[in-house]
Design a protein around this motif. Structure first.
Motif, PDB file in Angstrom:
ATOM      1  N   GLU A   1      -0.625  12.543 -18.325  1.00 19.45           N
ATOM      2  CA  GLU A   1      -1.172  11.195 -18.168  1.00 19.45           C
ATOM      3  C   GLU A   1      -0.370  10.386 -17.158  1.00 19.45           C
ATOM      4  OE1 GLU A   1      -3.194  10.187 -22.498  1.00 19.45           O
ATOM      5  OE2 GLU A   1      -1.042   9.861 -22.209  1.00 19.45           O
ATOM      6  N   GLU A   2       0.962  10.463 -17.251  1.00 25.39           N
ATOM      7  CA  GLU A   2       1.816   9.705 -16.325  1.00 25.39           C
ATOM      8  C   GLU A   2       1.627  10.176 -14.887  1.00 25.39           C
ATOM      9  OE1 GLU A   2       6.559   8.679 -15.615  1.00 25.39           O
ATOM     10  OE2 GLU A   2       5.907   9.763 -17.423  1.00 25.39           O
ATOM     11  N   THR A   3       1.530  11.503 -14.705  1.00 19.75           N
ATOM     12  CA  THR A   3       1.341  12.048 -13.361  1.00 19.75           C
ATOM     13  C   THR A   3      -0.012  11.632 -12.794  1.00 19.75           C
ATOM     14  OG1 THR A   3       2.703  13.964 -13.934  1.00 19.75           O
ATOM     15  CG2 THR A   3       1.283  14.159 -11.996  1.00 19.75           C
ATOM     16  N   ALA A   4      -1.023  11.669 -13.633  1.00 17.26           N
ATOM     17  CA  ALA A   4      -2.357  11.249 -13.175  1.00 17.26           C
ATOM     18  C   ALA A   4      -2.348   9.779 -12.764  1.00 17.26           C
ATOM     19  CB  ALA A   4      -3.383  11.511 -14.265  1.00 17.26           C
ATOM     20  N   THR A   5      -1.647   8.965 -13.559  1.00 16.88           N
ATOM     21  CA  THR A   5      -1.554   7.532 -13.242  1.00 16.88           C
ATOM     22  C   THR A   5      -0.829   7.318 -11.917  1.00 16.88           C
ATOM     23  OG1 THR A   5      -1.562   6.951 -15.597  1.00 16.88           O
ATOM     24  CG2 THR A   5      -0.731   5.305 -14.047  1.00 16.88           C
ATOM     25  N   ASP A   6       0.270   8.083 -11.720  1.00 15.23           N
ATOM     26  CA  ASP A   6       1.014   7.961 -10.463  1.00 15.23           C
ATOM     27  C   ASP A   6       0.146   8.350  -9.268  1.00 15.23           C
ATOM     28  OD1 ASP A   6       3.232   7.096 -11.779  1.00 15.23           O
ATOM     29  OD2 ASP A   6       4.266   9.030 -11.782  1.00 15.23           O
ATOM     30  N   LEU A   7      -0.603   9.438  -9.424  1.00 14.68           N
ATOM     31  CA  LEU A   7      -1.467   9.887  -8.323  1.00 14.68           C
ATOM     32  C   LEU A   7      -2.556   8.859  -8.033  1.00 14.68           C
ATOM     33  CD1 LEU A   7      -1.826  13.704  -9.067  1.00 14.68           C
ATOM     34  CD2 LEU A   7      -0.607  12.637  -7.172  1.00 14.68           C
ATOM     35  N   MET A   8      -3.076   8.242  -9.090  1.00 14.47           N
ATOM     36  CA  MET A   8      -4.065   7.179  -8.897  1.00 14.47           C
ATOM     37  C   MET A   8      -3.429   5.994  -8.168  1.00 14.47           C
ATOM     38  SD  MET A   8      -7.102   7.963 -10.127  1.00 14.47           S
ATOM     39  CE  MET A   8      -7.913   6.488 -10.691  1.00 14.47           C
ATOM     40  N   GLY A   9      -2.160   5.723  -8.488  1.00 13.41           N
ATOM     41  CA  GLY A   9      -1.451   4.637  -7.798  1.00 13.41           C
ATOM     42  C   GLY A   9      -1.250   4.944  -6.329  1.00 13.41           C
ATOM     43  N   ILE A  10      -0.948   6.211  -6.030  1.00 16.20           N
ATOM     44  CA  ILE A  10      -0.788   6.605  -4.633  1.00 16.20           C
ATOM     45  C   ILE A  10      -2.103   6.438  -3.889  1.00 16.20           C
ATOM     46  CG2 ILE A  10      -0.372   8.576  -3.109  1.00 16.20           C
ATOM     47  CD1 ILE A  10       1.681   9.575  -5.152  1.00 16.20           C
ATOM     48  N   ALA A  11      -3.191   6.869  -4.513  1.00 16.96           N
ATOM     49  CA  ALA A  11      -4.506   6.719  -3.882  1.00 16.96           C
ATOM     50  C   ALA A  11      -4.826   5.254  -3.629  1.00 16.96           C
ATOM     51  CB  ALA A  11      -5.583   7.367  -4.750  1.00 16.96           C
ATOM     52  N   ASP A  12      -4.504   4.395  -4.600  1.00 11.23           N
ATOM     53  CA  ASP A  12      -4.750   2.958  -4.423  1.00 11.23           C
ATOM     54  C   ASP A  12      -3.880   2.395  -3.299  1.00 11.23           C
ATOM     55  OD1 ASP A  12      -6.615   2.945  -6.429  1.00 11.23           O
ATOM     56  OD2 ASP A  12      -5.189   2.317  -7.992  1.00 11.23           O
ATOM     57  N   ALA A  13      -2.610   2.877  -3.230  1.00 12.15           N
ATOM     58  CA  ALA A  13      -1.706   2.389  -2.190  1.00 12.15           C
ATOM     59  C   ALA A  13      -2.200   2.798  -0.802  1.00 12.15           C
ATOM     60  CB  ALA A  13      -0.294   2.922  -2.423  1.00 12.15           C
ATOM     61  N   VAL A  14      -2.666   4.037  -0.689  1.00 11.82           N
ATOM     62  CA  VAL A  14      -3.197   4.495   0.604  1.00 11.82           C
ATOM     63  C   VAL A  14      -4.415   3.675   0.991  1.00 11.82           C
ATOM     64  CG1 VAL A  14      -4.317   6.427   1.773  1.00 11.82           C
ATOM     65  CG2 VAL A  14      -2.277   6.824   0.387  1.00 11.82           C
ATOM     66  N   ARG A  15      -5.285   3.411   0.024  1.00  8.78           N
ATOM     67  CA  ARG A  15      -6.472   2.619   0.322  1.00  8.78           C
ATOM     68  C   ARG A  15      -6.099   1.199   0.730  1.00  8.78           C
ATOM     69  NH1 ARG A  15      -8.852   3.761  -3.866  1.00  8.78           N
ATOM     70  NH2 ARG A  15      -8.430   1.916  -5.157  1.00  8.78           N
ATOM     71  N   LYS A  16      -5.086   0.630   0.066  1.00  8.71           N
ATOM     72  CA  LYS A  16      -4.654  -0.723   0.429  1.00  8.71           C
ATOM     73  C   LYS A  16      -4.086  -0.753   1.842  1.00  8.71           C
ATOM     74  CE  LYS A  16      -2.341  -3.324  -2.503  1.00  8.71           C
ATOM     75  NZ  LYS A  16      -1.199  -3.874  -3.323  1.00  8.71           N
ATOM     76  N   ILE A  17      -3.258   0.259   2.181  1.00 11.95           N
ATOM     77  CA  ILE A  17      -2.691   0.315   3.532  1.00 11.95           C
ATOM     78  C   ILE A  17      -3.791   0.438   4.570  1.00 11.95           C
ATOM     79  CG2 ILE A  17      -1.330   1.759   5.101  1.00 11.95           C
ATOM     80  CD1 ILE A  17       0.520   2.383   2.759  1.00 11.95           C
ATOM     81  N   ASP A  18      -4.728   1.333   4.322  1.00 10.59           N
ATOM     82  CA  ASP A  18      -5.813   1.550   5.272  1.00 10.59           C
ATOM     83  C   ASP A  18      -6.636   0.285   5.447  1.00 10.59           C
ATOM     84  OD1 ASP A  18      -7.536   3.408   6.915  1.00 10.59           O
ATOM     85  OD2 ASP A  18      -9.003   2.808   5.399  1.00 10.59           O
ATOM     86  N   HIS A  19      -6.941  -0.388   4.327  1.00  7.82           N
ATOM     87  CA  HIS A  19      -7.745  -1.608   4.407  1.00  7.82           C
ATOM     88  C   HIS A  19      -6.996  -2.724   5.120  1.00  7.82           C
ATOM     89  CE1 HIS A  19     -10.542  -4.772   3.224  1.00  7.82           C
ATOM     90  NE2 HIS A  19      -9.505  -5.469   2.772  1.00  7.82           N
ATOM     91  N   THR A  20      -5.693  -2.858   4.837  1.00  9.85           N
ATOM     92  CA  THR A  20      -4.899  -3.937   5.437  1.00  9.85           C
ATOM     93  C   THR A  20      -4.737  -3.750   6.933  1.00  9.85           C
ATOM     94  OG1 THR A  20      -3.689  -4.256   3.367  1.00  9.85           O
ATOM     95  CG2 THR A  20      -2.700  -5.155   5.374  1.00  9.85           C
ATOM     96  N   LEU A  21      -4.347  -2.542   7.339  1.00 12.20           N
ATOM     97  CA  LEU A  21      -4.061  -2.305   8.753  1.00 12.20           C
ATOM     98  C   LEU A  21      -5.321  -2.139   9.575  1.00 12.20           C
ATOM     99  CD1 LEU A  21      -1.026   0.109   8.409  1.00 12.20           C
ATOM    100  CD2 LEU A  21      -1.015  -2.342   8.836  1.00 12.20           C
ATOM    101  N   ALA A  22      -6.443  -1.831   8.920  1.00 10.54           N
ATOM    102  CA  ALA A  22      -7.691  -1.662   9.657  1.00 10.54           C
ATOM    103  C   ALA A  22      -8.376  -2.991   9.922  1.00 10.54           C
ATOM    104  CB  ALA A  22      -8.642  -0.738   8.890  1.00 10.54           C
ATOM    105  N   GLU A  23      -7.854  -4.066   9.333  1.00  9.22           N
ATOM    106  CA  GLU A  23      -8.460  -5.379   9.574  1.00  9.22           C
ATOM    107  C   GLU A  23      -8.365  -5.731  11.050  1.00  9.22           C
ATOM    108  OE1 GLU A  23      -7.436  -8.729   7.169  1.00  9.22           O
ATOM    109  OE2 GLU A  23      -6.856  -7.466   5.486  1.00  9.22           O
ATOM    110  N   PRO A  24      -9.453  -6.231  11.638  1.00  7.45           N
ATOM    111  CA  PRO A  24      -9.393  -6.616  13.054  1.00  7.45           C
ATOM    112  C   PRO A  24      -8.501  -7.826  13.252  1.00  7.45           C
ATOM    113  CG  PRO A  24     -11.466  -7.334  12.072  1.00  7.45           C
ATOM    114  CD  PRO A  24     -10.770  -6.489  11.034  1.00  7.45           C
ATOM    115  N   SER A  25      -7.932  -7.908  14.428  1.00  6.40           N
ATOM    116  CA  SER A  25      -7.110  -9.091  14.748  1.00  6.40           C
ATOM    117  C   SER A  25      -7.962 -10.333  14.664  1.00  6.40           C
ATOM    118  CB  SER A  25      -6.504  -8.940  16.149  1.00  6.40           C
ATOM    119  OG  SER A  25      -5.658  -7.822  16.203  1.00  6.40           O
TER     120      SER A  25
END
Length: 517
Positions: free
Chosen positions: A345-369
């Motif tokens: 359960e803990e590992t699954a939660t961590d992996l879900m957190g990584i996926a969320d972090a990657v999505r947040k990075i992609d969404h943040t940096l992909a924002e147009p100027s």
């Protein structure tokens, strides 16, 4: 030095430099009036003191800046005409030629004043040194006219020399620009303006290396690089911009001479003449095939990470919960099994957190100027309020510049608030203290920069987590927290500076960004 041109060692001109009234003195009130002043021109009287020099000064200063001297070094200065008497000419004639060479290719005139009886003798050798020999006595108007002609010849020579210099500079500038274009690491083309076609008139070496086409393509439109797989919408956008005489940049699939496809970052801009009419188009071509492949690969990886991995993790969490419930129903008290389920359960939660972090990075940096300003004096208190609601046991302290300052705390950095939020939340989540404290300080750095510090009292960020920011990640050295990369990339994209300081008392993150990147 030998005798002077009049056969004496220094016979001076008579006082009648312009003659007495009986000798024909000119009335300057005659038609044409007195001469216009020419203050920029400098006339050097290389003469002994005396009445004749005084009369010359009086006659010429109405038009020129006149200086008198008998110092040989004065001949090395800048002047527009030099007038000698016979005595001084005899003394320095040998330096005249070297002075001409110093001035070359610009003409510099020398004039010799001689008495009537010395004219014939002067013609014998003085003409080798001087540009005019004026016999005394002489009328004022005649003297000024002859001096003016020589000064004008010099001025013309100066203009021609300056024109030649500018022409030489222009030729050298054009040669340098042509060399730069020929040797540029990108393709460069120039095409003529036309109604339907824009035939090429220039291609550089970079274009030939990129496409396989060189001067043999002259006279044809660059559309020959397009093919069956070239996107029709991109073609239409390119044609529309050219027809509208507007610049455009597109990513377009092109074909080399050998039929090989490549992705081309193409920029086309019109060139206009002095009347604003488009005469040519300049094109810049860059091979971005590797970048496009990498972008496609990242798109696939992002989809897999954000969709497939999330679905798989949901399945793992669901079945783990079912197993735990099944064990509870059969009264099984096997501690290792419960521990294993907890790890899953803990590992699954961590992996879900990584996926969320990657999505947040992609969404943040992909924002147009954006051109919209962010008011930190409003957004950061809102952020602290959210963090307080989310983590009620934590203490958050926000310090802003003087609120009474007339200057608003505005920035135009994409993702800055998200980066600060990531820093604040990580400071709480990674602090084992039940009552963590996070301090946020904002200061102005001059009129163009903002500095934000996030300080916590936690255990600090491990060295290997921060070392990768400077040296990059490897299989052995990598960051477990993607949040630190999010902060780094947001600041780096804005052209700012990001630093981490870790000590016994905790960690301080410093984000320094320009107000308007």
């Amino acid at each position: 030095m030998g005798p002077g041109p009049d056969g004496t060692a220094g016979d001076a001109p008579t006082e009648e430099i312009t003659g007495t009234p009986a000798a024909g003195d000119v009335d300057d009130s005659a038609p044409g009036g007195p001469p216009e002043p020419d203050d920029d021109a400098r006339v050097l009287l290389f003469m002994r003191p005396g009445r004749n020099r005084e009369l010359l000064v009086e006659t010429l200063r109405e038009r020129y800046a006149v200086e008198t001297t008998t110092d040989v070094e004065a001949l090395e200065t800048t002047f527009d005409c030099c007038v000698f008497d016979a005595h001084e000419f005899n003394r320095v004639a040998g330096t005249i030629q070297s002075r001409r060479e110093l001035s070359a290719p610009v003409f510099i005139p020398f004039v010799l004043l001689v008495s009537d009886e010395a004219v014939g003798m002067a013609a014998g050798n003085a003409w080798e040194y001087v540009d005019d020999i004026i016999e005394l006595p002489v009328r004022k108007a005649a003297l000024r006219s002859r001096i003016a002609n020589l000064v004008e010849r010099r001025r013309t020579s100066l203009r021609l020399a300056e024109r030649e210099r500018r022409l030489a500079d222009t030729v050298e500038d054009l040669r340098l620009k042509e060399q730069a274009m020929d040797q540029a690491p990108v393709g460069i083309t120039i095409a003529e303006s036309g109604d339907d076609d824009n035939p090429l008139v220039y291609t550089n070496d970079g274009f030939e290396e990129l496409t396989g086409y060189g001067s043999d393509a002259f006279g044809t439109d660059c559309r020959f690089l397009q093919g069956d797989e070239t996107d029709s919408e991109t073609r239409a956008a390119l044609r529309s911009a050219i027809d509208a005489e507007e610049p455009i940049s597109v990513d377009i699939l092109n074909y080399r001479r050998n039929g090989q496809t490549f992705w081309n970052r193409l920029t086309v801009a019109p060139l206009r003449d002095e009347n604003g009419s488009v005469t040519n188009y300049v094109g810049f071509q860059t091979d971005i095939t590797d970048r496009k492949i990498r972008e496609r690969r990242l798109e696939v990886m992002s989809r897999v990470l954000n969709h497939n991995l999330r679905n798989k993790m949901n399945l793992i969490e669901g079945y783990t919960a079912m197993l735990r419930e099944e064990l509870r129903g059969h009264d099984v008290e096997d501690e290792p099994i419960h521990h294993a389920l907890g790890v899953i359960e803990e590992t699954a939660t961590d992996l879900m957190g990584i996926a969320d972090a990657v999505r947040k990075i992609d969404h943040t940096l992909a924002e147009p100027s954006t051109e919209l300003d962010i008011d930190l004096s409003e957004r950061l208190p809102e952020l602290v309020s959210r963090m307080t609601d989310r983590y009620p046991a934590a203490t958050f302290e926000l310090s802003l510049p003087d609120p009474d300052s007339p200057d608003p705390l505005m920035v135009r950095v994409v993702g800055l608030v998200t980066a600060v939020e990531e820093a604040v939340e990580n400071a709480v989540k990674h602090n084992e203290d039940p009552d963590p404290t996070v301090k946020i300080r904002v200061e102005r750095r001059g009129s163009d920069w903002i500095e934000i510090e996030i300080e916590d009292d936690g255990p600090g960020i491990p060295d290997h987590e921060t070392r990768v920011l400077e040296h990059g990640e490897t299989s052995l050295t990598h960051a477990d927290r993607l949040g630190i990369w999010l902060m780094y990339w947001v600041v780096n994209k804005a052209g700012g500076e990001f630093s981490v300081s870790t000590g016994d008392a905790g960690t301080t993150l410093r984000l320094t960004v320009p107000i308007a990147p």
